[in-house]
Motif scaffolding. Sequence first.
Motif, PDB file in Angstrom:
ATOM      1  N   LEU A 197      14.551  -7.843  -3.704  1.00 22.44           N
ATOM      2  CA  LEU A 197      13.936  -7.945  -2.391  1.00 22.44           C
ATOM      3  C   LEU A 197      12.420  -7.930  -2.534  1.00 22.44           C
ATOM      4  O   LEU A 197      11.870  -7.297  -3.438  1.00 22.44           O
ATOM      5  CB  LEU A 197      14.385  -6.784  -1.497  1.00 22.44           C
ATOM      6  N   THR A 198      11.737  -8.633  -1.615  1.00 24.42           N
ATOM      7  CA  THR A 198      10.281  -8.773  -1.676  1.00 24.42           C
ATOM      8  C   THR A 198       9.660  -8.424  -0.329  1.00 24.42           C
ATOM      9  O   THR A 198      10.225  -8.749   0.720  1.00 24.42           O
ATOM     10  CB  THR A 198       9.895 -10.211  -2.075  1.00 24.42           C
ATOM     11  N   ALA A 199       8.500  -7.766  -0.373  1.00 18.93           N
ATOM     12  CA  ALA A 199       7.758  -7.452   0.856  1.00 18.93           C
ATOM     13  C   ALA A 199       6.267  -7.562   0.561  1.00 18.93           C
ATOM     14  O   ALA A 199       5.821  -7.340  -0.576  1.00 18.93           O
ATOM     15  CB  ALA A 199       8.091  -6.049   1.349  1.00 18.93           C
ATOM     16  N   THR A 200       5.495  -7.903   1.585  1.00 16.36           N
ATOM     17  CA  THR A 200       4.042  -8.034   1.466  1.00 16.36           C
ATOM     18  C   THR A 200       3.362  -7.066   2.433  1.00 16.36           C
ATOM     19  O   THR A 200       3.771  -6.957   3.591  1.00 16.36           O
ATOM     20  CB  THR A 200       3.587  -9.469   1.773  1.00 16.36           C
ATOM     21  N   VAL A 201       2.329  -6.365   1.940  1.00 15.59           N
ATOM     22  CA  VAL A 201       1.629  -5.357   2.744  1.00 15.59           C
ATOM     23  C   VAL A 201       0.142  -5.629   2.691  1.00 15.59           C
ATOM     24  O   VAL A 201      -0.430  -5.874   1.616  1.00 15.59           O
ATOM     25  CB  VAL A 201       1.911  -3.931   2.227  1.00 15.59           C
ATOM     26  N   ASN A 202      -0.513  -5.588   3.862  1.00 16.65           N
ATOM     27  CA  ASN A 202      -1.959  -5.761   3.936  1.00 16.65           C
ATOM     28  C   ASN A 202      -2.664  -4.411   3.890  1.00 16.65           C
ATOM     29  O   ASN A 202      -2.151  -3.417   4.409  1.00 16.65           O
ATOM     30  CB  ASN A 202      -2.351  -6.472   5.239  1.00 16.65           C
ATOM     31  N   LEU A 203      -3.844  -4.365   3.258  1.00 18.28           N
ATOM     32  CA  LEU A 203      -4.671  -3.170   3.288  1.00 18.28           C
ATOM     33  C   LEU A 203      -5.388  -3.099   4.641  1.00 18.28           C
ATOM     34  O   LEU A 203      -5.948  -4.102   5.100  1.00 18.28           O
ATOM     35  CB  LEU A 203      -5.697  -3.192   2.152  1.00 18.28           C
ATOM     36  N   ARG A 204      -5.385  -1.938   5.252  1.00 20.33           N
ATOM     37  CA  ARG A 204      -5.919  -1.816   6.610  1.00 20.33           C
ATOM     38  C   ARG A 204      -7.430  -2.007   6.669  1.00 20.33           C
ATOM     39  O   ARG A 204      -7.969  -2.495   7.666  1.00 20.33           O
ATOM     40  CB  ARG A 204      -5.562  -0.435   7.172  1.00 20.33           C
ATOM     41  N   ASN A 205      -8.142  -1.562   5.652  1.00 23.26           N
ATOM     42  CA  ASN A 205      -9.599  -1.555   5.732  1.00 23.26           C
ATOM     43  C   ASN A 205     -10.252  -2.797   5.161  1.00 23.26           C
ATOM     44  O   ASN A 205     -11.448  -2.832   4.944  1.00 23.26           O
ATOM     45  CB  ASN A 205     -10.164  -0.322   5.013  1.00 23.26           C
ATOM     46  N   ARG A 206      -9.461  -3.849   4.891  1.00 23.45           N
ATOM     47  CA  ARG A 206     -10.040  -5.054   4.300  1.00 23.45           C
ATOM     48  C   ARG A 206      -9.617  -6.273   5.106  1.00 23.45           C
ATOM     49  O   ARG A 206      -8.656  -6.929   4.781  1.00 23.45           O
ATOM     50  CB  ARG A 206      -9.608  -5.195   2.831  1.00 23.45           C
TER      51      ARG A 206
END
Length: 343
Positions: free
Chosen positions: A334-343
């Motif tokens: 399984l694959t997931a993508t997460v963004n950094l909040r401060n960038r």
Amino acid sequence: MSGRLSVRSPRAVLALRQRGFSLVELMIALVLGLVVVLGASTVFLSNKQSYRTNLALGEVQENARIAFELIARDIRQAGVTGCGNVGRVGNILNNGTSAGGTVAWWADFGNAIRGYDGGTEDPVVTSGSGSAQRILATSSLTLLGASTAAASIAAYDAGTYGFTFTGANPGIQAGDVVLLCDPDHAVMAQISAISGSSLIVNNNTNTPGNCSRGLGFPTACTATGNAYAFLRNSQMSLLSASDWYVGNNPVGGRSLYRRTLVNVAGVPTPTAQEMVRNVTDLQLAFHVAGADSFVNAATVAGNWATVDAVRMTLNLRGSDRATGTDGQPLTRQLTATVNLRNR
């Protein structure tokens, strides 16, 4: 005599009534019964196997949700100080980036996110076959940021170097590493001691200790340093420092581990914690601001400050060894993508 009625004796009638099945009839009945039993058994075993497979699939999906959620929380917090002043972070720790010595992985806020490809050693955790040691072929990820254990500062006493909170202490103890911040800048420091309701930040002989009691930016590692007073409504947060990897668990399998700081008698001590069992592989890819695609850690190289998203691929397996094909455990990727909040 023609037309004469035949009269049977009671014994003869009883003998006729006691007559049973013939051998052929008995064999036919047994075969039919066996067919019914085999059919029912086949349905039962098939339903049982379907139940075990569905149970294993649910287990894998649940483990995946937990694993992705836990890692995603740390990724989103990477580089967060609590006050939105990225790029202006001082560091008075003796093992930090301003003291001039060896920098600890958890004291390098300039690299709040850093990844290691499979086959590349991670200095945070030992690779090997021992319990809680990293599987070298898998990726690992180091993340630093402000934790949710935070409080608003009521006052700072420049004479005692003590902070008090407007509310209750969120659990910060002597020896903990914290992030202090206001709209101007943030600074990493260690709590030297607790005196009453005040948390003292002083230069001291703690481990690692602070090189200065000056909290200004940029950091000056002298006793008084760059003096600065964090005023009312500034914020103090516990530092969240974690290293995520796949390692050997105590029962001979693989698990997802989180190596983080634990306060042991006032000393910040990196400690491995088993988070999710039966995670067999972790592979990472990173997105750099302005790029068209995700790349591996080696390609990012020294540009970690430009990473704004992480793609995680997890391999998981069920705990039941007979729910997949060929008598093997059920597995999923399984694959997931997460963004950094401060960038």
